[in-house]
Scaffold this motif. Structure first.
Motif, PDB file in Angstrom:
ATOM      1  N   HIS A   1       6.454   6.618  -3.627  1.00 35.11           N
ATOM      2  CA  HIS A   1       6.583   5.590  -2.590  1.00 35.11           C
ATOM      3  C   HIS A   1       7.797   4.689  -2.819  1.00 35.11           C
ATOM      4  CE1 HIS A   1       4.795   3.617   0.898  1.00 35.11           C
ATOM      5  NE2 HIS A   1       5.119   2.453   0.360  1.00 35.11           N
TER       6      HIS A   1
ATOM      7  N   ASP B   1      -2.868   9.889  -7.185  1.00 30.84           N
ATOM      8  CA  ASP B   1      -2.448   8.541  -6.823  1.00 30.84           C
ATOM      9  C   ASP B   1      -1.196   8.113  -7.575  1.00 30.84           C
ATOM     10  OD1 ASP B   1      -4.584   8.421  -5.124  1.00 30.84           O
ATOM     11  OD2 ASP B   1      -5.696   6.899  -6.249  1.00 30.84           O
TER      12      ASP B   1
ATOM     13  N   ALA C   1       0.845  -1.194   0.000  1.00 31.00           N
ATOM     14  CA  ALA C   1       0.000   0.000   0.000  1.00 31.00           C
ATOM     15  C   ALA C   1       0.880   1.244   0.000  1.00 31.00           C
ATOM     16  CB  ALA C   1      -0.912   0.010   1.211  1.00 31.00           C
TER      17      ALA C   1
ATOM     18  N   GLN D   1      -5.167   2.099  -3.673  1.00 25.94           N
ATOM     19  CA  GLN D   1      -3.894   2.813  -3.567  1.00 25.94           C
ATOM     20  C   GLN D   1      -2.792   1.846  -3.125  1.00 25.94           C
ATOM     21  OE1 GLN D   1      -5.626   5.798  -0.949  1.00 25.94           O
ATOM     22  NE2 GLN D   1      -5.363   7.348  -2.538  1.00 25.94           N
TER      23      GLN D   1
ATOM     24  N   SER E   1      -0.886   4.262   0.094  1.00 35.07           N
ATOM     25  CA  SER E   1      -1.775   5.125   0.863  1.00 35.07           C
ATOM     26  C   SER E   1      -2.851   4.231   1.460  1.00 35.07           C
ATOM     27  CB  SER E   1      -2.354   6.237  -0.013  1.00 35.07           C
ATOM     28  OG  SER E   1      -2.973   7.239   0.777  1.00 35.07           O
ATOM     29  N   ARG E   2      -3.916   4.805   1.989  1.00 32.92           N
ATOM     30  CA  ARG E   2      -4.867   4.025   2.780  1.00 32.92           C
ATOM     31  C   ARG E   2      -6.046   3.479   1.997  1.00 32.92           C
ATOM     32  NH1 ARG E   2      -5.321   7.667   8.340  1.00 32.92           N
ATOM     33  NH2 ARG E   2      -3.105   7.606   8.883  1.00 32.92           N
ATOM     34  N   GLY E   3      -6.253   3.953   0.770  1.00 31.64           N
ATOM     35  CA  GLY E   3      -7.448   3.571   0.034  1.00 31.64           C
ATOM     36  C   GLY E   3      -7.373   2.184  -0.578  1.00 31.64           C
ATOM     37  N   GLU E   4      -8.545   1.681  -0.930  1.00 33.42           N
ATOM     38  CA  GLU E   4      -8.670   0.337  -1.505  1.00 33.42           C
ATOM     39  C   GLU E   4      -7.834   0.164  -2.764  1.00 33.42           C
ATOM     40  OE1 GLU E   4     -12.231  -2.511  -3.385  1.00 33.42           O
ATOM     41  OE2 GLU E   4     -12.696  -0.514  -2.564  1.00 33.42           O
TER      42      GLU E   4
END
Length: 258
Positions: free
Chosen positions: A100, A93, A18, A25, A20-23
């Protein structure tokens, strides 16, 4: 076109991470054998930015590129139809996911001095856009049948004028969004680019890649490679006759030492 690549499941990624926190992402990482540090290809899938298309589309490409000695970091992202998808979430995103890499490079033995980005179709648009975002240092871009001119895509009403769905309206209504999101309006990128496009593509017209490369009169190392007989999806199919040209472009930009 060969039978669907989805008929032959690819090897699974080494890991899903991941950013980020979204489904939606997250990225899928594949790392070649050996101790590294490994060059890296950020891979962004297409599908006209729509939710019903996901990164499974480029899994075979990622597997094939990883066999050539490059780690692949394949990004999922919020798309049109997902909560937060479209403008600006889709673009945010991609930027966040690319950045990242810095957080996982040391642990995964990734060489951040040798990062390229590969994108197909709408993903080709996104990698060209990414070049101007200062998210990660890129040494090259491989854009496969990219939607590189959003105004022209809107004029041609590609995929039911999907660009208006992505950006929220027409170029007349939202000129600033088109200026900030359309690669042809961002040149020069200052990064080596190889733009590959099949001359039998009936999804994204070859005209768009020709216009984009012709617009770069500023000295960018940008080359258009027209792939004879190829349609839209052969460029991401490692079994196709178009694949050697894609592999050559990736290795040219991504494998040589700094």
């Amino acid at each position: 076109m060969l039978t669907s690549m989805q008929d032959v499941p690819p090897a699974p990624p080494d890991t899903r991470i991941a950013y980020s926190r979204g489904e939606f992402q997250f990225g899928e990482l594949r790392v070649p054998s050996g101790s590294g540090p490994h060059p890296v290809a950020i891979v962004i899938h297409g599908g006209y930015w729509r939710a019903r298309y996901d990164l499974a589309e480029v899994e075979h490409l990622c597997e094939a590129v990883t066999r050539q000695g490059l780690a692949t970091w394949s990004l999922e992202y919020r798309r049109i139809g997902n909560p937060g998808g479209g403008w600006p979430g889709t673009l945010d995103d991609v930027r966040t996911g690319a950045k990242h890499l810095e957080k996982i490079a040391a642990e995964r033995s990734l060489d951040l001095k040798r990062v390229v980005a590969i994108g197909h179709s709408a993903g080709g648009h996104l990698v060209l856009w990414l070049a101007k975002q200062n998210a990660v240092a890129l040494r090259g871009l491989v854009a496969l049948a990219p939607v590189a001119d959003l105004r022209r895509a809107w004029e041609l009403k590609l995929s039911n004028t999907v660009v208006a769905d992505l950006l929220g309206g027409s170029p007349q209504d939202l000129p600033d969004r088109y200026r900030s999101a359309s690669p042809i309006e961002l040149v020069p990128l200052g990064i080596a680019q190889r733009v590959l496009h099949g001359d039998n593509d009936d999804v994204v017209p070859l005209e768009i890649s020709r216009r984009y490369v012709a617009a770069q009169k500023s000295g960018d190392d940008s080359k258009l490679i027209e792939v004879a007989g190829a349609g839209h999806f052969e460029l991401i199919d490692p079994r196709s006759s178009a694949w050697p040209a894609v592999k050559e472009a990736v290795l040219e930009l991504g494998s040589k030492t700094p």
